[in-house]
Design an enzyme around this catalytic site. Sequence first.
Site, PDB file in Angstrom:
ATOM      1  N   GLU A  54       0.801  -1.144   0.241  1.00 55.27           N
ATOM      2  CA  GLU A  54      -0.073  -0.004  -0.043  1.00 55.27           C
ATOM      3  C   GLU A  54       0.865   1.353  -0.091  1.00 55.27           C
ATOM      4  OE1 GLU A  54      -2.824  -0.008   3.413  1.00 55.27           O
ATOM      5  OE2 GLU A  54      -3.521  -2.168   2.930  1.00 55.27           O
ATOM      6  N   PRO A  55       0.467   2.350  -0.448  1.00 58.75           N
ATOM      7  CA  PRO A  55       1.131   3.635  -0.153  1.00 58.75           C
ATOM      8  C   PRO A  55       1.872   3.858   1.179  1.00 58.75           C
ATOM      9  CG  PRO A  55      -0.866   4.150  -1.321  1.00 58.75           C
ATOM     10  CD  PRO A  55      -1.080   2.646  -0.846  1.00 58.75           C
ATOM     11  N   ALA A  78       2.423   1.155   3.175  1.00 51.22           N
ATOM     12  CA  ALA A  78       2.744  -0.187   3.712  1.00 51.22           C
ATOM     13  C   ALA A  78       3.291  -0.976   2.770  1.00 51.22           C
ATOM     14  CB  ALA A  78       1.363  -0.780   4.339  1.00 51.22           C
ATOM     15  N   PHE A 133       1.307  -0.777  -6.703  1.00 48.09           N
ATOM     16  CA  PHE A 133       2.311  -1.437  -7.423  1.00 48.09           C
ATOM     17  C   PHE A 133       2.005  -3.019  -7.385  1.00 48.09           C
ATOM     18  CE2 PHE A 133       5.408   1.943  -5.599  1.00 48.09           C
ATOM     19  CZ  PHE A 133       5.226   2.861  -6.508  1.00 48.09           C
ATOM     20  N   GLY A 182      30.828  -2.594 -23.439  1.00 46.11           N
ATOM     21  CA  GLY A 182      31.249  -1.071 -23.946  1.00 46.11           C
ATOM     22  C   GLY A 182      29.956  -0.389 -24.456  1.00 46.11           C
ATOM     23  N   GLU A 191       8.915  -7.571  -3.786  1.00 47.79           N
ATOM     24  CA  GLU A 191       8.857  -9.044  -2.766  1.00 47.79           C
ATOM     25  C   GLU A 191       9.536  -8.806  -1.588  1.00 47.79           C
ATOM     26  OE1 GLU A 191       8.320 -12.855  -4.639  1.00 47.79           O
ATOM     27  OE2 GLU A 191       7.653 -12.182  -6.325  1.00 47.79           O
TER      28      GLU A 191
END
Length: 381
Positions: free
Chosen positions: A127-128, A130, A156, A340, A364
């Site tokens: 959560e935002p 948590a 997310f 490179g 995760e």
Amino acid sequence: MLFKLSTDIEQMKQMVRNYVEKEVEPYAQQIEEEDKIPEHLVDLAKELGLFGISIPEEYGGIGLNAIGKAAILEQLGRTHNGFVSLISAHTGIGSTGLVKLANEKLKQKYLPKMASGETIAAFALSEPGAGSDATNLETRAVKHGDKWLINGTKHFITNAPVADVFTVFALTDKEKGAKGGITAFLVEKGYPGFTIGKIDKKMGLRGSYTAQLIFEDCEVPDENIIGEVGMGYISALKILGEGRVGLAARAVGSCDKLIELSVSYAKERKQFGKPIADNQAIQWMIADMATETEAARMLTWNAAHLIDEGKVVIKEASMAKLFASDVFNRVADKAVQIHGGMGYVADYPIERFYRDARITKIYEGTNEIQRLIIARKMLEG
């Protein structure tokens, strides 16, 4: 190899390897540019049973054990990480809760379609407020007759825009909190009061979508509780433990691919009249890449083996996830250095792997959280 695979798993490994190299890889650049996975690749993955590797045979899946899943996820990790994320989020944390903890009625109702890939699954904990601190959930669930009303926001959430079912964690007793006050629910996409937010724009993992989940008096039947009321936090730890082993296996597979690409390029690329593979600086990078990848593989397979033995693997799963994701990032960085300028150009896969590696240290459970988990387990004794 300390862990011997069965003939069936070896054959499936080869099948998945062929699928990855002959079917998925030719479309990797297209996925990257269009941010979309071609539907025929998903359909073929369903035909091969890849959406059912975690689901028992009695529900239509393949029912691989943890070692078998690690072996298959290594092969999938060799290709486009966004593509792999669609499958692994479904077969890992998306379905583990139902397989391990749900009652028989829920299993019969959902697992067969999940095994075939007809139903796509997702896992909704973050959560935002948590993320790493999963005990700080604000999403609430209140009993209302024979249903629960869920209110809150998750974010997310991998597979959110394409998923049909979600394992959702909500606070059911604020006083108890993580110690008996969090419950896991199975939520269908079409339930009243449930909406999907806009798709996130990310650094990498093109073709794999994440978004917010918004619950406004979302009605969930009482029978859709996964496990027991109040035991959701413990359930989340069990689900995440196995998920972290799967994530580690994917990272190892990606490292294998990056090493192969780097060795091949080092042999072909010439500077000052000789292949750059003749330079000790390049040789040392390749040696470090290979050594760390093998160490990550052993940590991952050891954790998988312990899961199959029925052991609690909180510490070992965190070790595997922590080390394998760190190694993936180091290997990707060295691969860019060896290639490179070619390693920095988006037309070649090295640049893609480099960007995709970064999220593995975050989702995760961040690697900082993994270190805390490992330390706490060590200090308990």
